[in-house]
Design an enzyme around this catalytic site. Structure first.
Site, short mmCIF file in Angstrom:
data_model
loop_
_atom_site.label_atom_id
_atom_site.label_comp_id
_atom_site.label_asym_id
_atom_site.label_seq_id
_atom_site.Cartn_x
_atom_site.Cartn_y
_atom_site.Cartn_z
CG ASN A 15 -1.87 1.16 1.27
OD1 ASN A 15 -1.82 2.05 0.44
ND2 ASN A 15 -2.73 1.18 2.27
CE LYS A 22 -1.33 -1.21 7.09
NZ LYS A 22 -2.74 -0.84 7.40
NE ARG A 94 -6.15 1.58 -0.01
CZ ARG A 94 -6.12 2.73 0.62
NH1 ARG A 94 -4.98 3.19 1.11
NH2 ARG A 94 -7.20 3.44 0.78
CG HIS A 183 -12.51 3.80 3.03
ND1 HIS A 183 -13.10 4.92 3.57
CD2 HIS A 183 -11.19 3.94 3.26
CE1 HIS A 183 -12.19 5.70 4.12
NE2 HIS A 183 -11.00 5.11 3.94
CG HIS A 211 -13.35 2.40 6.66
ND1 HIS A 211 -12.72 1.18 6.60
CD2 HIS A 211 -12.37 3.32 6.82
CE1 HIS A 211 -11.42 1.36 6.71
NE2 HIS A 211 -11.18 2.65 6.86
NE ARG A 244 -8.55 12.73 3.29
CZ ARG A 244 -8.55 11.40 3.19
NH1 ARG A 244 -9.69 10.74 3.31
NH2 ARG A 244 -7.43 10.75 2.96
N GLY A 334 -10.29 2.07 12.46
CA GLY A 334 -9.68 2.32 13.77
C GLY A 334 -10.61 2.95 14.78
N GLY A 336 -14.09 3.20 14.36
CA GLY A 336 -15.31 2.38 14.41
C GLY A 336 -15.16 1.14 15.26
CD GLU A 337 -11.62 -2.50 13.28
OE1 GLU A 337 -10.67 -2.94 13.97
OE2 GLU A 337 -11.59 -2.46 12.03
CG ASN A 338 -10.02 0.19 18.51
OD1 ASN A 338 -10.09 -0.91 19.03
ND2 ASN A 338 -9.25 0.44 17.46
CD GLU A 389 -9.03 -1.15 3.99
OE1 GLU A 389 -9.16 -0.48 2.95
OE2 GLU A 389 -8.64 -0.67 5.07
#
Length: 404
Positions: A15, A22, A94, A183, A211, A244, A334, A336-338, A389
């Site tokens: 990525n 990454k 990606r 996404h 996301h 953003r 990140g 949304g999950e935490n 992903e």
């Protein structure tokens, strides 16, 4: 999810960003990382590669001002030093923007490169970095097939009423000015995993996927296909994000140029790098920092969180128009999950959708834990689903190349 390849194999997933790379080697049968890491500050005076292998974290300092090609050369040496090259079957890239050329992942050849170059005009920072990563990987992994997996491909099922802007139609016909969405691999993955979790057929399910990370987008997914999404021509449109601004009045551009003498580059930096959570809070783009400040009583941090959640809830509610019914709202990424705080605020505003929050389940669903966070008496469910992903990219790359 795509069908798993028959034989055990590993895929190197890359990525490539404008100043970072990454990477991960993924076991396509399990989705597990064999090795993963990040080359950052490429082209700067102190670039480095940080990676994790067998539970150990290591940092490699690179020579000053070295860019992507050197980082990939170092990565090749790292892979060989750990004897990880023998099981590699492909390199998966990606690619952020595929325009209308690409509706699915493809084996990279000269025609694909030309298509990516053309689409790069729509997202120059991302597109040119992706091309740089591809060319460097091709030079370093000459014997491995290379596959492009596009962030925009999943959204190519949107109808024109959803993807067109109300601009002169000629701009779309001649230059491809339209909404593309991003996404896509994440929204695709979590929808499939949520269908499995809830024992629902994906081809007869309605989901809204949120996301949420430094970049944020919402996607309406009907019967396994994207029918609308919040990002547009670029990843700037839609929600409040880390740096953003999301949706704004386009008339702002005229005000900034004529009244404040902003240049086009200054406007781009303002909207993409200095706005969002960072701009409102004047503290950070990191949601954790802002939550801590809000709890401590910082009014601007509270405002930033409330704006973030309000815009998100409003966008989710809007997607009931194309869906009509909702099986589940999915939180991923990140944030949304935490962030149980963000999820709780959003679901409180969406109670009219029949989603009742289970506070304890919401608190428990952190740090990569998938599960229901809605109460048993809910008519629509809310789910936390960690995204992966890289696994989607690895699976596509393995499946495309296994017949070669």
């Amino acid at each position: 999810m795509p069908t798993l390849p028959n034989n055990p194999n590993h895929v190197l997933v890359l990525n490539c960003g404008s100043s970072s790379l990454k990477f991960a080697i993924i076991d396509v049968n399990t989705g597990n990382d064999i090795i993963s890491g990040l080359a950052e500050r490429l082209g700067d005076d102190a670039p480095s590669i940080k990676y994790k292998f067998k539970g150990e974290k290591t940092t490699i300092k690179l020579a000053a001002n070295q860019a992507h090609a050197h980082a990939i050369d170092t990565l090749v040496d790292l892979i060989k030093d750990h004897n990880l090259d023998e099981q590699l079957v492909a390199v998966g890239h990606r690619v952020v923007h595929g325009g209308e050329h690409f509706t699915q992942s493809v084996l990279i050849d000269e025609h694909v490169i030309a298509g990516i170059k053309q689409a790069a005009t729509l997202a120059p920072l991302h597109g040119h970095a992706n091309l740089l990563g591809i060319s460097s990987a091709q030079a370093s992994f000459k014997n491995l097939p290379q596959v492009a997996v596009f962030d925009t491909a999943f959204h190519q099922t949107m109808d024109e009423v959803a993807y067109l802007y109300a601009l002169p139609y000629q701009l779309y016909k001649d230059f491809g000015v339209r909404r593309y969405g991003f996404h896509g691999t994440s929204h695709f993955y979590v929808a499939g995993q949520t269908a499995k979790l809830l024992a629902l057929p994906i081809e007869n399910s309605n989901f809204i996927s949120a996301h949420l990370g430094n970049g944020c987008s919402v996607c309406a997914i009907k019967n396994g296909k994207s029918v609308d999404t919040s990002m547009g021509l670029t990843p700037l449109e839609g929600l409040v994000m880390g740096t953003r601004c999301g949706d704004i009045d386009p008339g702002l551009f005229n005000f900034l140029t004529t009244q404040l003498n902003y240049t086009a580059q200054q406007i781009d930096d303002l909207l993409n790098q200095k706005s969002g959570l960072l701009g409102i809070s004047e503290l950070s783009n990191d949601c954790r920092t802002i939550e801590e400040a809000a709890i401590a009583g910082n009014s601007q941090a509270m405002l930033a969180l409330n704006m973030f959640c309000y815009r998100l809830a409003k966008q989710i509610a809007a997607y009931m128009v194309p869906l009509q019914k909702l099986d589940a709202l999915i939180f991923t990424g990140g944030i949304g999950e935490n962030s149980d705080i963000i999820r709780g605020k959003v679901l409180t505003q969406l109670a009219f959708l029949g989603i009742n929050l289970d506070p304890q389940a919401n608190l428990d669903a952190r740090f990569g834990q998938a599960g229901l966070i809605s109460a048993a008496n809910s008519t629509s469910k809310a789910v936390v689903m960690p995204t992966n992903e890289e696994w989607v990219i690895a699976l596509d790359a393995a499946n495309i190349t296994k017949e070669l």
